[in-house]
Design a protein around this motif. Structure first.
Motif, PDB file in Angstrom:
ATOM      1  N   MET A 176       0.852  -1.171   0.000  1.00 60.50           N
ATOM      2  CA  MET A 176       0.000   0.000   0.000  1.00 60.50           C
ATOM      3  C   MET A 176       0.898   1.234   0.000  1.00 60.50           C
ATOM      4  SD  MET A 176      -3.076   0.962   2.628  1.00 60.50           S
ATOM      5  CE  MET A 176      -3.721  -0.666   2.683  1.00 60.50           C
ATOM      6  N   THR A 177       0.998   1.892  -1.158  1.00 58.96           N
ATOM      7  CA  THR A 177       1.871   3.037  -1.296  1.00 58.96           C
ATOM      8  C   THR A 177       1.087   4.323  -1.061  1.00 58.96           C
ATOM      9  OG1 THR A 177       3.112   1.822  -2.942  1.00 58.96           O
ATOM     10  CG2 THR A 177       3.513   4.168  -2.823  1.00 58.96           C
ATOM     11  N   ARG A 178       1.623   5.162  -0.208  1.00 58.34           N
ATOM     12  CA  ARG A 178       0.984   6.447   0.065  1.00 58.34           C
ATOM     13  C   ARG A 178       1.952   7.551  -0.318  1.00 58.34           C
ATOM     14  NH1 ARG A 178      -3.772   6.382   3.802  1.00 58.34           N
ATOM     15  NH2 ARG A 178      -4.366   4.200   3.855  1.00 58.34           N
ATOM     16  N   ASP A 179       1.438   8.485  -1.074  1.00 59.28           N
ATOM     17  CA  ASP A 179       2.252   9.591  -1.572  1.00 59.28           C
ATOM     18  C   ASP A 179       2.371  10.649  -0.481  1.00 59.28           C
ATOM     19  OD1 ASP A 179       3.178  11.940  -2.907  1.00 59.28           O
ATOM     20  OD2 ASP A 179       2.400  11.172  -4.803  1.00 59.28           O
ATOM     21  N   PRO A 180       3.595  11.003  -0.098  1.00 59.85           N
ATOM     22  CA  PRO A 180       3.761  12.009   0.958  1.00 59.85           C
ATOM     23  C   PRO A 180       3.175  13.377   0.582  1.00 59.85           C
ATOM     24  CG  PRO A 180       5.894  11.391   0.018  1.00 59.85           C
ATOM     25  CD  PRO A 180       4.871  10.465  -0.561  1.00 59.85           C
ATOM     26  N   ARG A 181       3.005  13.635  -0.702  1.00 60.22           N
ATOM     27  CA  ARG A 181       2.385  14.907  -1.111  1.00 60.22           C
ATOM     28  C   ARG A 181       0.919  14.955  -0.705  1.00 60.22           C
ATOM     29  NH1 ARG A 181       3.504  14.866  -7.323  1.00 60.22           N
ATOM     30  NH2 ARG A 181       2.826  12.730  -6.906  1.00 60.22           N
ATOM     31  N   VAL A 230      -3.977   0.674  -5.753  1.00 58.48           N
ATOM     32  CA  VAL A 230      -4.135   2.083  -6.116  1.00 58.48           C
ATOM     33  C   VAL A 230      -2.783   2.802  -6.055  1.00 58.48           C
ATOM     34  CG1 VAL A 230      -4.640   3.014  -3.803  1.00 58.48           C
ATOM     35  CG2 VAL A 230      -5.647   4.084  -5.811  1.00 58.48           C
ATOM     36  N   VAL A 231      -2.625   3.764  -6.948  1.00 59.32           N
ATOM     37  CA  VAL A 231      -1.426   4.599  -6.967  1.00 59.32           C
ATOM     38  C   VAL A 231      -1.881   6.028  -6.735  1.00 59.32           C
ATOM     39  CG1 VAL A 231       0.482   5.460  -8.391  1.00 59.32           C
ATOM     40  CG2 VAL A 231      -0.228   3.067  -8.554  1.00 59.32           C
ATOM     41  N   GLU A 232      -1.290   6.670  -5.759  1.00 60.91           N
ATOM     42  CA  GLU A 232      -1.661   8.045  -5.442  1.00 60.91           C
ATOM     43  C   GLU A 232      -0.833   9.018  -6.271  1.00 60.91           C
ATOM     44  OE1 GLU A 232      -3.037   7.541  -0.795  1.00 60.91           O
ATOM     45  OE2 GLU A 232      -1.111   8.479  -1.213  1.00 60.91           O
ATOM     46  N   ALA A 233      -1.443  10.168  -6.537  1.00 58.84           N
ATOM     47  CA  ALA A 233      -0.755  11.216  -7.298  1.00 58.84           C
ATOM     48  C   ALA A 233      -1.404  12.547  -6.986  1.00 58.84           C
ATOM     49  CB  ALA A 233      -0.846  10.934  -8.790  1.00 58.84           C
ATOM     50  N   ILE A 234      -0.718  13.592  -7.347  1.00 63.24           N
ATOM     51  CA  ILE A 234      -1.292  14.937  -7.283  1.00 63.24           C
ATOM     52  C   ILE A 234      -1.444  15.398  -8.722  1.00 63.24           C
ATOM     53  CG2 ILE A 234      -0.907  17.345  -6.647  1.00 63.24           C
ATOM     54  CD1 ILE A 234      -1.489  15.835  -4.181  1.00 63.24           C
ATOM     55  N   LYS A 235      -2.684  15.720  -9.094  1.00 63.20           N
ATOM     56  CA  LYS A 235      -2.968  16.234 -10.430  1.00 63.20           C
ATOM     57  C   LYS A 235      -3.869  17.442 -10.262  1.00 63.20           C
ATOM     58  CE  LYS A 235      -2.938  11.572 -12.401  1.00 63.20           C
ATOM     59  NZ  LYS A 235      -3.718  10.563 -13.126  1.00 63.20           N
ATOM     60  N   ILE A 287      -3.389  16.914   2.916  1.00 62.42           N
ATOM     61  CA  ILE A 287      -4.390  16.752   3.973  1.00 62.42           C
ATOM     62  C   ILE A 287      -4.023  17.591   5.194  1.00 62.42           C
ATOM     63  CG2 ILE A 287      -5.384  15.081   5.598  1.00 62.42           C
ATOM     64  CD1 ILE A 287      -5.176  12.967   3.316  1.00 62.42           C
ATOM     65  N   GLU A 288      -2.773  17.565   5.554  1.00 61.75           N
ATOM     66  CA  GLU A 288      -2.326  18.304   6.745  1.00 61.75           C
ATOM     67  C   GLU A 288      -2.516  19.815   6.592  1.00 61.75           C
ATOM     68  OE1 GLU A 288      -1.439  18.845  10.458  1.00 61.75           O
ATOM     69  OE2 GLU A 288      -1.642  16.854   9.582  1.00 61.75           O
ATOM     70  N   ALA A 289      -2.452  20.305   5.369  1.00 62.71           N
ATOM     71  CA  ALA A 289      -2.577  21.753   5.130  1.00 62.71           C
ATOM     72  C   ALA A 289      -4.036  22.216   5.030  1.00 62.71           C
ATOM     73  CB  ALA A 289      -1.835  22.116   3.844  1.00 62.71           C
ATOM     74  N   ARG A 290      -4.996  21.302   5.065  1.00 63.15           N
ATOM     75  CA  ARG A 290      -6.406  21.689   4.921  1.00 63.15           C
ATOM     76  C   ARG A 290      -7.006  22.103   6.256  1.00 63.15           C
ATOM     77  NH1 ARG A 290      -5.573  23.108   0.295  1.00 63.15           N
ATOM     78  NH2 ARG A 290      -3.649  21.987   0.248  1.00 63.15           N
TER      79      ARG A 290
END
Length: 197
Positions: free
Chosen positions: A1-6, A36-41, A11-14
Protein backbone atom coordinates in the motif's frame (compact mmCIF):
# COMPACT_ATOMS: atom_id res chain seq x y z
CA UNK A 1 0.00 0.00 0.00
CA UNK A 2 1.87 3.04 -1.30
CA UNK A 3 0.98 6.45 0.07
CA UNK A 4 2.25 9.59 -1.57
CA UNK A 5 3.76 12.01 0.96
CA UNK A 6 2.38 14.91 -1.11
CA UNK A 7 -1.12 13.76 -0.23
CA UNK A 8 -0.13 13.59 3.44
CA UNK A 9 1.01 17.21 3.12
CA UNK A 10 -2.16 18.16 1.23
CA UNK A 11 -4.39 16.75 3.97
CA UNK A 12 -2.33 18.30 6.75
CA UNK A 13 -2.58 21.75 5.13
CA UNK A 14 -6.41 21.69 4.92
CA UNK A 15 -8.92 23.11 7.38
CA UNK A 16 -9.59 21.07 10.53
CA UNK A 17 -13.06 19.95 9.38
CA UNK A 18 -11.61 18.52 6.13
CA UNK A 19 -8.71 16.49 7.54
CA UNK A 20 -10.78 13.57 8.90
CA UNK A 21 -12.94 13.51 5.75
CA UNK A 22 -9.97 13.32 3.39
CA UNK A 23 -8.13 10.77 5.54
CA UNK A 24 -11.26 8.58 5.78
CA UNK A 25 -11.89 8.74 2.02
CA UNK A 26 -8.27 7.90 1.32
CA UNK A 27 -8.48 4.88 3.65
CA UNK A 28 -11.66 3.67 1.88
CA UNK A 29 -9.96 3.82 -1.51
CA UNK A 30 -6.94 1.91 -0.23
CA UNK A 31 -9.14 -0.68 1.52
CA UNK A 32 -11.08 -1.40 -1.66
CA UNK A 33 -8.17 -1.11 -4.08
CA UNK A 34 -4.81 -2.27 -2.68
CA UNK A 35 -3.19 -1.59 -6.09
CA UNK A 36 -4.14 2.08 -6.12
CA UNK A 37 -1.43 4.60 -6.97
CA UNK A 38 -1.66 8.05 -5.44
CA UNK A 39 -0.75 11.22 -7.30
CA UNK A 40 -1.29 14.94 -7.28
CA UNK A 41 -2.97 16.23 -10.43
CA UNK A 42 -4.39 19.71 -10.93
CA UNK A 43 -3.24 20.45 -7.35
CA UNK A 44 -5.56 17.78 -5.88
CA UNK A 45 -5.11 14.21 -4.65
CA UNK A 46 -5.85 11.59 -7.31
CA UNK A 47 -6.09 7.83 -7.14
CA UNK A 48 -5.04 5.87 -10.23
CA UNK A 49 -5.64 2.22 -10.98
CA UNK A 50 -3.73 0.38 -13.73
CA UNK A 51 -2.52 3.72 -15.07
CA UNK A 52 -6.04 5.17 -15.36
CA UNK A 53 -7.71 7.78 -13.15
CA UNK A 54 -9.99 6.12 -10.59
CA UNK A 55 -11.06 8.92 -8.23
CA UNK A 56 -10.04 12.27 -6.83
CA UNK A 57 -10.73 14.42 -3.79
CA UNK A 58 -10.27 18.01 -2.75
CA UNK A 59 -10.93 20.36 0.14
CA UNK A 60 -12.19 23.92 -0.03
CA UNK A 61 -12.94 26.59 2.57
CA UNK A 62 -16.23 25.12 3.78
CA UNK A 63 -16.52 21.69 2.18
CA UNK A 64 -14.65 18.75 0.75
CA UNK A 65 -15.41 16.82 -2.43
CA UNK A 66 -14.84 13.30 -3.70
CA UNK A 67 -15.62 11.82 -7.08
CA UNK A 68 -14.99 8.99 -9.45
CA UNK A 69 -13.49 9.58 -12.86
CA UNK A 70 -16.31 7.56 -14.48
CA UNK A 71 -18.96 9.98 -13.27
CA UNK A 72 -21.83 8.95 -15.56
CA UNK A 73 -21.56 5.24 -14.74
CA UNK A 74 -21.24 5.79 -10.97
CA UNK A 75 -23.86 8.49 -10.42
CA UNK A 76 -25.02 9.09 -6.85
CA UNK A 77 -27.72 11.68 -7.38
CA UNK A 78 -25.73 14.57 -5.93
CA UNK A 79 -23.85 15.44 -9.12
CA UNK A 80 -23.73 19.14 -9.88
CA UNK A 81 -23.95 20.26 -6.25
CA UNK A 82 -20.15 20.42 -6.05
CA UNK A 83 -17.12 18.80 -7.61
CA UNK A 84 -17.49 15.01 -7.50
CA UNK A 85 -20.48 12.80 -6.83
CA UNK A 86 -21.26 13.46 -3.17
CA UNK A 87 -22.09 17.15 -3.21
CA UNK A 88 -20.60 19.41 -0.54
CA UNK A 89 -19.08 17.23 2.15
CA UNK A 90 -18.88 19.18 5.42
CA UNK A 91 -18.57 16.17 7.74
CA UNK A 92 -18.31 12.39 7.63
CA UNK A 93 -22.08 12.27 8.16
CA UNK A 94 -22.50 13.61 4.59
CA UNK A 95 -20.99 10.42 3.16
CA UNK A 96 -22.38 6.92 2.67
CA UNK A 97 -21.07 4.06 4.80
CA UNK A 98 -17.57 2.66 4.39
CA UNK A 99 -19.05 -0.42 2.71
CA UNK A 100 -20.94 1.65 0.15
CA UNK A 101 -17.92 3.79 -0.75
CA UNK A 102 -15.70 0.71 -1.05
CA UNK A 103 -18.30 -1.00 -3.26
CA UNK A 104 -18.29 2.03 -5.54
CA UNK A 105 -14.48 1.99 -5.66
CA UNK A 106 -14.68 -1.65 -6.75
CA UNK A 107 -17.28 -0.74 -9.39
CA UNK A 108 -14.93 1.96 -10.69
CA UNK A 109 -12.11 -0.59 -10.80
CA UNK A 110 -14.34 -3.01 -12.73
CA UNK A 111 -15.04 -0.31 -15.31
CA UNK A 112 -11.31 0.19 -15.80
CA UNK A 113 -10.73 -3.58 -15.95
CA UNK A 114 -13.45 -3.93 -18.61
CA UNK A 115 -11.78 -1.33 -20.81
CA UNK A 116 -15.08 0.55 -21.12
CA UNK A 117 -14.69 4.15 -22.11
CA UNK A 118 -16.87 6.83 -20.62
CA UNK A 119 -19.30 8.05 -23.24
CA UNK A 120 -18.87 11.68 -24.12
CA UNK A 121 -21.90 13.73 -24.75
CA UNK A 122 -21.99 14.24 -28.49
CA UNK A 123 -22.39 17.72 -29.84
CA UNK A 124 -25.53 18.22 -31.86
CA UNK A 125 -24.76 19.04 -35.49
CA UNK A 126 -24.82 22.71 -36.34
CA UNK A 127 -27.75 23.79 -38.45
CA UNK A 128 -27.20 24.52 -42.12
CA UNK A 129 -25.86 28.04 -42.58
CA UNK A 130 -28.29 30.72 -43.63
CA UNK A 131 -27.06 32.03 -46.98
CA UNK A 132 -26.94 35.84 -47.02
CA UNK A 133 -29.23 37.27 -49.73
CA UNK A 134 -26.30 38.98 -51.47
CA UNK A 135 -24.43 35.68 -51.78
CA UNK A 136 -27.55 33.79 -52.87
CA UNK A 137 -28.11 36.35 -55.64
CA UNK A 138 -24.49 36.13 -56.81
CA UNK A 139 -24.55 32.32 -56.82
CA UNK A 140 -27.79 32.30 -58.81
CA UNK A 141 -25.96 34.27 -61.52
CA UNK A 142 -22.84 32.04 -61.56
CA UNK A 143 -23.38 28.31 -62.18
CA UNK A 144 -19.73 27.32 -61.62
CA UNK A 145 -19.52 29.07 -58.23
CA UNK A 146 -22.94 27.72 -57.24
CA UNK A 147 -21.91 24.15 -58.11
CA UNK A 148 -18.75 24.49 -55.99
CA UNK A 149 -20.68 26.05 -53.10
CA UNK A 150 -23.30 23.29 -53.14
CA UNK A 151 -20.62 20.59 -53.27
CA UNK A 152 -18.83 21.97 -50.18
CA UNK A 153 -19.43 20.24 -46.85
CA UNK A 154 -21.67 22.22 -44.45
CA UNK A 155 -18.72 23.66 -42.51
CA UNK A 156 -17.18 25.18 -45.65
CA UNK A 157 -20.49 26.71 -46.70
CA UNK A 158 -20.91 28.09 -43.17
CA UNK A 159 -17.46 29.75 -43.31
CA UNK A 160 -18.38 31.66 -46.45
CA UNK A 161 -21.85 32.59 -45.18
CA UNK A 162 -20.61 33.81 -41.80
CA UNK A 163 -17.74 35.77 -43.35
CA UNK A 164 -20.12 37.63 -45.64
CA UNK A 165 -22.88 38.06 -43.03
CA UNK A 166 -20.52 39.58 -40.45
CA UNK A 167 -19.60 42.48 -42.78
CA UNK A 168 -21.26 45.62 -41.45
CA UNK A 169 -20.94 47.99 -44.39
CA UNK A 170 -22.66 47.25 -47.72
CA UNK A 171 -19.40 47.98 -49.58
CA UNK A 172 -17.52 45.43 -47.50
CA UNK A 173 -20.27 42.86 -48.01
CA UNK A 174 -20.23 43.43 -51.79
CA UNK A 175 -16.43 43.08 -51.88
CA UNK A 176 -16.57 39.83 -49.92
CA UNK A 177 -19.32 38.42 -52.15
CA UNK A 178 -17.22 39.19 -55.24
CA UNK A 179 -14.12 37.56 -53.70
CA UNK A 180 -16.11 34.53 -52.54
CA UNK A 181 -17.69 33.94 -55.94
CA UNK A 182 -14.26 34.25 -57.61
CA UNK A 183 -12.70 31.76 -55.21
CA UNK A 184 -15.59 29.33 -55.52
CA UNK A 185 -15.37 29.54 -59.32
CA UNK A 186 -11.79 28.25 -58.84
CA UNK A 187 -13.00 25.54 -56.44
CA UNK A 188 -11.41 27.18 -53.38
CA UNK A 189 -12.63 27.02 -49.83
CA UNK A 190 -12.94 30.18 -47.75
CA UNK A 191 -9.59 29.66 -45.98
CA UNK A 192 -7.80 28.17 -48.98
CA UNK A 193 -4.67 30.27 -48.28
CA UNK A 194 -4.06 28.30 -45.07
CA UNK A 195 -4.63 24.80 -46.39
CA UNK A 196 -1.65 22.49 -46.72
CA UNK A 197 -0.57 21.99 -50.31
Amino acid sequence: MTRDPRIDAYIEARADFAKPILAWLRDRVHAACPDVVEAIKWSSPFFDYKGKPLANMAAFKTHAAFGFWSRQELATGKEGEAMGQYGRIASLDDLPSAGEIEAQVKSAMALIDSGAKSPRAGKPPKPEAEVPPELAEALAADDAAAATFNAFPPGCRREYCEWIAEAKRPETKAKRVAEAVGWMREGKRRNWKYEAC
